[in-house]
Motif scaffolding. Structure first.
Motif, PDB file in Angstrom:
ATOM      1  N   MET A   1       0.815  -1.208   0.000  1.00 36.00           N
ATOM      2  CA  MET A   1       0.000   0.000   0.000  1.00 36.00           C
ATOM      3  C   MET A   1       0.851   1.263   0.000  1.00 36.00           C
ATOM      4  SD  MET A   1      -3.531  -0.098   2.153  1.00 36.00           S
ATOM      5  CE  MET A   1      -3.138   1.210   3.218  1.00 36.00           C
ATOM      6  N   VAL A   2       1.903   1.280   0.802  1.00 37.54           N
ATOM      7  CA  VAL A   2       2.775   2.457   0.873  1.00 37.54           C
ATOM      8  C   VAL A   2       3.476   2.673  -0.471  1.00 37.54           C
ATOM      9  CG1 VAL A   2       4.886   3.349   1.931  1.00 37.54           C
ATOM     10  CG2 VAL A   2       3.087   2.397   3.357  1.00 37.54           C
TER      11      VAL A   2
ATOM     12  N   ILE B   1       0.948   4.070  -2.965  1.00 37.43           N
ATOM     13  CA  ILE B   1       0.643   5.486  -2.764  1.00 37.43           C
ATOM     14  C   ILE B   1       1.792   6.362  -3.263  1.00 37.43           C
ATOM     15  CG2 ILE B   1       0.310   7.254  -0.986  1.00 37.43           C
ATOM     16  CD1 ILE B   1      -1.253   5.089   0.601  1.00 37.43           C
TER      17      ILE B   1
ATOM     18  N   VAL C   1       1.788   6.382  -7.086  1.00 34.36           N
ATOM     19  CA  VAL C   1       0.730   7.234  -7.655  1.00 34.36           C
ATOM     20  C   VAL C   1       1.111   8.709  -7.541  1.00 34.36           C
ATOM     21  CG1 VAL C   1      -1.653   7.996  -7.327  1.00 34.36           C
ATOM     22  CG2 VAL C   1      -1.144   5.575  -7.361  1.00 34.36           C
ATOM     23  N   VAL C   2       1.722   9.087  -6.426  1.00 27.50           N
ATOM     24  CA  VAL C   2       2.167  10.475  -6.274  1.00 27.50           C
ATOM     25  C   VAL C   2       3.227  10.809  -7.321  1.00 27.50           C
ATOM     26  CG1 VAL C   2       3.416  12.058  -4.748  1.00 27.50           C
ATOM     27  CG2 VAL C   2       1.551  10.663  -3.850  1.00 27.50           C
TER      28      VAL C   2
ATOM     29  N   ASN D   1       8.831   5.718 -10.523  1.00 27.75           N
ATOM     30  CA  ASN D   1       7.544   5.028 -10.496  1.00 27.75           C
ATOM     31  C   ASN D   1       7.661   3.618 -11.058  1.00 27.75           C
ATOM     32  OD1 ASN D   1       4.770   4.575 -10.398  1.00 27.75           O
ATOM     33  ND2 ASN D   1       4.457   5.506 -12.386  1.00 27.75           N
TER      34      ASN D   1
ATOM     35  N   LYS E   1      -6.165  -4.702   2.328  1.00 32.62           N
ATOM     36  CA  LYS E   1      -5.006  -3.831   2.147  1.00 32.62           C
ATOM     37  C   LYS E   1      -4.111  -4.313   1.013  1.00 32.62           C
ATOM     38  CE  LYS E   1      -4.462  -1.869   6.743  1.00 32.62           C
ATOM     39  NZ  LYS E   1      -3.569  -1.765   7.910  1.00 32.62           N
TER      40      LYS E   1
ATOM     41  N   GLY F   1      -3.322  -2.199  -2.312  1.00 32.32           N
ATOM     42  CA  GLY F   1      -1.945  -1.949  -2.711  1.00 32.32           C
ATOM     43  C   GLY F   1      -1.670  -2.400  -4.141  1.00 32.32           C
TER      44      GLY F   1
ATOM     45  N   LEU G   1      -3.420   0.078  -6.522  1.00 30.54           N
ATOM     46  CA  LEU G   1      -2.679   1.335  -6.591  1.00 30.54           C
ATOM     47  C   LEU G   1      -1.419   1.206  -7.438  1.00 30.54           C
ATOM     48  CD1 LEU G   1      -2.920   2.724  -2.951  1.00 30.54           C
ATOM     49  CD2 LEU G   1      -3.857   3.751  -5.007  1.00 30.54           C
ATOM     50  N   CYS G   2      -0.713   0.098  -7.295  1.00 33.51           N
ATOM     51  CA  CYS G   2       0.507  -0.102  -8.084  1.00 33.51           C
ATOM     52  C   CYS G   2       0.204  -0.245  -9.573  1.00 33.51           C
ATOM     53  CB  CYS G   2       1.271  -1.313  -7.564  1.00 33.51           C
ATOM     54  SG  CYS G   2       2.029  -1.048  -5.955  1.00 33.51           S
TER      55      CYS G   2
ATOM     56  N   ALA H   1      -0.693   3.138 -10.854  1.00 32.39           N
ATOM     57  CA  ALA H   1       0.502   3.971 -10.954  1.00 32.39           C
ATOM     58  C   ALA H   1       1.311   3.653 -12.203  1.00 32.39           C
ATOM     59  CB  ALA H   1       1.362   3.807  -9.713  1.00 32.39           C
TER      60      ALA H   1
END
Length: 104
Positions: free
Chosen positions: A15-16, A19, A22-23, A41, A64, A68, A71-72, A75
């Protein structure tokens, strides 16, 4: 010392990393100079995917780990989907630079 068992470490890592990826994928919308950071990335997101798969295999916190993983994957796909917006941001940055040079 007592041996403590960490539960959910892989899913938290996934998850970290998702995130953060994505940033880094969205930063080129701020300035064209951040386009250089999109290569980070492509290193972080696959590591996050691996952590998410390991978390799924170990049956850690499934929600979670799935978040994660999603999100990956987002990204990784985001720079390709937002390429036109990145180019507009780059053109605007070049235009601003040219305007500043014209003032001298």
């Amino acid at each position: 010392m007592e041996n403590q068992n960490v539960k959910g470490g892989w899913c938290k890592a996934s998850m970290v990393l998702g995130i953060i990826s994505v940033v880094f994928a969205l930063l080129p919308l701020v300035s064209a100079w951040f386009m250089l950071l999109t290569t980070v990335n492509y290193v972080l997101a696959p590591v996050g995917i691996i952590c998410g798969v390991v978390a799924l295999i170990k049956s850690q916190n499934l929600v979670k780990s799935i978040v994660g993983l999603v999100l990956c994957v987002v990204a990784i796909c985001l720079p390709f989907l937002m390429a036109e917006l990145y180019l507009e941001s780059a053109a605007e940055s070049v235009g601003n630079a040219m305007d500043m040079l014209g003032n001298f």
